[in-house]
Enzyme design. Structure first.
Site, PDB file in Angstrom:
ATOM      1  N   ARG A  36      -3.017 -60.733  35.450  1.00 13.81           N
ATOM      2  CA  ARG A  36      -3.837 -59.522  35.308  1.00 13.81           C
ATOM      3  C   ARG A  36      -4.150 -58.895  36.659  1.00 13.81           C
ATOM      4  O   ARG A  36      -4.161 -57.674  36.791  1.00 13.81           O
ATOM      5  CB  ARG A  36      -5.144 -59.856  34.577  1.00 13.81           C
ATOM      6  CG  ARG A  36      -4.912 -59.991  33.089  1.00 13.81           C
ATOM      7  CD  ARG A  36      -6.183 -60.216  32.321  1.00 13.81           C
ATOM      8  NE  ARG A  36      -5.949 -59.905  30.925  1.00 13.81           N
ATOM      9  CZ  ARG A  36      -6.695 -60.354  29.917  1.00 13.81           C
ATOM     10  NH1 ARG A  36      -7.729 -61.130  30.151  1.00 13.81           N
ATOM     11  NH2 ARG A  36      -6.415 -60.024  28.683  1.00 13.81           N
ATOM     12  N   LYS A 197      -1.771 -66.120   9.417  1.00 17.78           N
ATOM     13  CA  LYS A 197      -2.533 -65.711   8.231  1.00 17.78           C
ATOM     14  C   LYS A 197      -2.429 -64.238   7.896  1.00 17.78           C
ATOM     15  O   LYS A 197      -2.437 -63.391   8.791  1.00 17.78           O
ATOM     16  CB  LYS A 197      -4.012 -66.028   8.461  1.00 17.78           C
ATOM     17  CG  LYS A 197      -4.300 -67.500   8.528  1.00 17.78           C
ATOM     18  CD  LYS A 197      -5.768 -67.703   8.799  1.00 17.78           C
ATOM     19  CE  LYS A 197      -6.158 -69.155   8.619  1.00 17.78           C
ATOM     20  NZ  LYS A 197      -7.580 -69.335   8.938  1.00 17.78           N
ATOM     21  N   GLY A 354      -1.935 -61.684  21.547  1.00 16.35           N
ATOM     22  CA  GLY A 354      -2.098 -63.132  21.629  1.00 16.35           C
ATOM     23  C   GLY A 354      -0.834 -63.964  21.756  1.00 16.35           C
ATOM     24  O   GLY A 354      -0.160 -63.940  22.788  1.00 16.35           O
ATOM     25  N   GLY A 377      -6.679 -58.146  21.860  1.00 14.37           N
ATOM     26  CA  GLY A 377      -7.496 -57.441  20.875  1.00 14.37           C
ATOM     27  C   GLY A 377      -7.252 -55.934  20.835  1.00 14.37           C
ATOM     28  O   GLY A 377      -7.173 -55.345  19.746  1.00 14.37           O
TER      29      GLY A 377
HETATM   30  P1  AMP Z   1      -1.172 -65.647  14.945  1.00 16.41           P
HETATM   31  O1  AMP Z   1      -2.165 -66.064  15.973  1.00 16.41           O
HETATM   32  O2  AMP Z   1      -1.777 -65.142  13.667  1.00 16.41           O
HETATM   33  O3  AMP Z   1      -0.125 -64.700  15.488  1.00 16.41           O
HETATM   34  O4  AMP Z   1      -0.435 -66.962  14.482  1.00 16.41           O
HETATM   35  C1  AMP Z   1       0.371 -67.707  15.332  1.00 16.41           C
HETATM   36  C2  AMP Z   1       0.417 -69.120  14.874  1.00 16.41           C
HETATM   37  O5  AMP Z   1       1.025 -69.197  13.594  1.00 16.41           O
HETATM   38  C3  AMP Z   1       1.236 -69.997  15.781  1.00 16.41           C
HETATM   39  O6  AMP Z   1       0.401 -71.033  16.234  1.00 16.41           O
HETATM   40  C4  AMP Z   1       2.321 -70.550  14.862  1.00 16.41           C
HETATM   41  O7  AMP Z   1       2.622 -71.901  15.110  1.00 16.41           O
HETATM   42  C5  AMP Z   1       1.710 -70.405  13.507  1.00 16.41           C
HETATM   43  N1  AMP Z   1       2.751 -70.357  12.450  1.00 16.41           N
HETATM   44  C6  AMP Z   1       3.688 -69.447  12.291  1.00 16.41           C
HETATM   45  N2  AMP Z   1       4.463 -69.754  11.225  1.00 16.41           N
HETATM   46  C7  AMP Z   1       4.001 -70.899  10.702  1.00 16.41           C
HETATM   47  C8  AMP Z   1       4.364 -71.701   9.589  1.00 16.41           C
HETATM   48  N3  AMP Z   1       5.397 -71.388   8.804  1.00 16.41           N
HETATM   49  N4  AMP Z   1       3.633 -72.815   9.339  1.00 16.41           N
HETATM   50  C9  AMP Z   1       2.592 -73.130  10.150  1.00 16.41           C
HETATM   51  N5  AMP Z   1       2.188 -72.412  11.214  1.00 16.41           N
HETATM   52  C10 AMP Z   1       2.884 -71.302  11.480  1.00 16.41           C
END
Ligand code: AMP
Length: 399
Positions: A36, A197, A354, A377
């Site tokens: 940064r 999620k 992220g 964010g």
């Molecule tokens: P996010 O912060 O919402 O972008 O989510 C990223 C996280 O989702 C990472 O830590 C990945 O390891 C996890 N992830 C992605 N696909 C899967 C999956 N099929 N099963 C479990 N974790 C997952």
């Protein structure tokens, strides 16, 4: 989106209040990642080249309106001096007597760093009096902290309405890239949304289906969509109470003419650990006792095909559990396809938020994408279609 750039301001001989992001990771008083800090150097140099005197404004951590010595910006000074290649004068206040005296004593080539703006209650409250005290220190304002632009704070929003205001080089690059990806993009546009999620990315999905031609859904959130469509997903990560929401998003996409792409084959394993035994199965053949941990090769081929037919890509979130091999293969292969098409001049590729930065760094494509935002964010809020107050203030300043 029209906003002033540094070149649009008359700053010769003038003090330029420059909002930067110095919220760097620290360990025992030492900066552990200077990314940064390195990124603000072009902005500070551009101000100096135009004859301006940069006075840096920044926050650090969350002191909640109080002076917290462990969150003082003084500890950033050595890393800042080494990135800028010159001495930086640290001032123990952001407003008031000490700040006024230091600014008045500035020589042509001096750089000042004022203390953490969040030591003052008025900062996060966007208090007009505090914004006016900051503004009184200079003649112009440059905002280079896109990563803080989703907050309407005195140093990101209020002050921009009190002085001639422009975007710094990093802000300018972010805004140009984001505008090229979602504001006024070359079509067709494909968005890749992965990650854990659906619930954390609902607004983002809702906004994207209205704006993009193709939406690739990957990662854990794809499992929720597969489940909603009646597929077996075994013991996979999914939000079993979100299937109705997933169906609503699919419906909204269809009405908006956005084509959704879900995995057509799956990498499944019985254990969630590095180098676990895995199988590749068509999406309809998932067994009850396995976990889906990545997109399979046929899915990557399908995604690559979509990329080949698009002009613009916007990406947030990995296609699988990319931290543990071999479940990074899908993300890596799709990212490398996007990188190749970008190198060939066939695709404008913008990514951010992220884990995405970490995943694309791991795939070795960070330098090939058109732009990778490190803003977190603010990048996500922008993908959600929200107005970022810090950006809106710059756009208004141009009017
Ligand atoms: P996010 O912060 O919402 O972008 O989510 C990223 C996280 O989702 C990472 O830590 C990945 O390891 C996890 N992830 C992605 N696909 C899967 C999956 N099929 N099963 C479990 N974790 C997952």
């Amino acid at each position: 989106m029209k906003f002033n750039r540094i070149e649009d301001l008359d700053i010769d001989g003038k003090v330029v209040l420059t909002r930067v992001d110095l919220n760097v990771p620290m360990d025992n008083g030492v900066v552990t990642d200077t990314t940064r800090i390195d990124k603000i150097v072009p902005t500070v140099k551009a101000i100096q080249e135009a004859g301006g005197k940069p006075v840096l404004l920044a926050h650090f951590d969350r002191p909640k309106g109080q002076r917290v010595e462990s969150m003082s910006l003084q500890q950033i000074v050595p890393a800042l001096e080494s990135a800028l290649g010159q001495k930086v004068t640290y001032v123990e206040e952001a407003v008031g007597g000490p700040a006024k005296r230091a600014v008045a004593a500035m020589g042509t080539d001096d750089i000042i760093l004022l203390e953490n703006t969040r030591f003052y209650e008025g900062e996060e409250q966007n208090d007009p009096t505090f914004a006016a005290s900051l503004a009184a220190l200079g003649s112009a304002y440059v905002n280079d902290a896109f990563s803080a632009a989703h907050r309407a704070h005195a140093s990101t929003e209020g002050i921009a309405r009190l002085l001639p205001a422009a975007a710094g080089k990093l802000m300018e690059a972010e805004l140009d890239a984001l505008n090229a990806a979602l504001g006024d993009p070359q079509r067709p546009v494909v968005a890749v949304v992965g990650g854990a999620k659906v619930s954390t990315k609902l607004e983002l999905l809702g906004n994207l289906v209205e704006k993009v031609d193709h939406l690739v859904i990957g990662g854990g959130m794809a499992n929720t969509f597969l489940l909603a469509k009646g597929a077996e997903i075994g013991k996979s990560l999914a939000e079993r109470d979100m299937t109705d929401t997933a169906l609503e998003i699919l419906d909204k996409a269809e009405k908006a003419g956005c084509q959704i792409h879900l995995p057509v084959d799956l990498v499944v394993a019985r254990e969630f650990k590095a180098n676990a035994d895995f199988e590749i199965l068509p999406d309809e053949e998932c067994a009850p006792d396995v976990m889906i941990l990545d997109a399979g090769p046929a899915t990557v081929d399908a995604i690559t095909g979509v990329f080949e037919n698009c002009r613009t890509l916007i990406w947030n979130g990995p296609l699988g559990a990319f931290e543990i091999p071999p479940f990074d293969a899908g993300t890596n292969a799709a990212a490398q396809a996007a990188a190749r098409l970008t190198r060939e001049g066939r695709l404008i590729s913008v990514a951010g938020g992220g884990d995405t930065v970490a995943a694309l760094n791991k795939a070795g494509v960070a330098d090939d994408f058109t732009f990778i935002s490190t803003a977190g964010g603010a990048f996500l809020e922008w993908m959600e279609g929200k107005e970022l107050p810090g950006v809106a203030a710059l756009v208004d300043a141009r009017r």
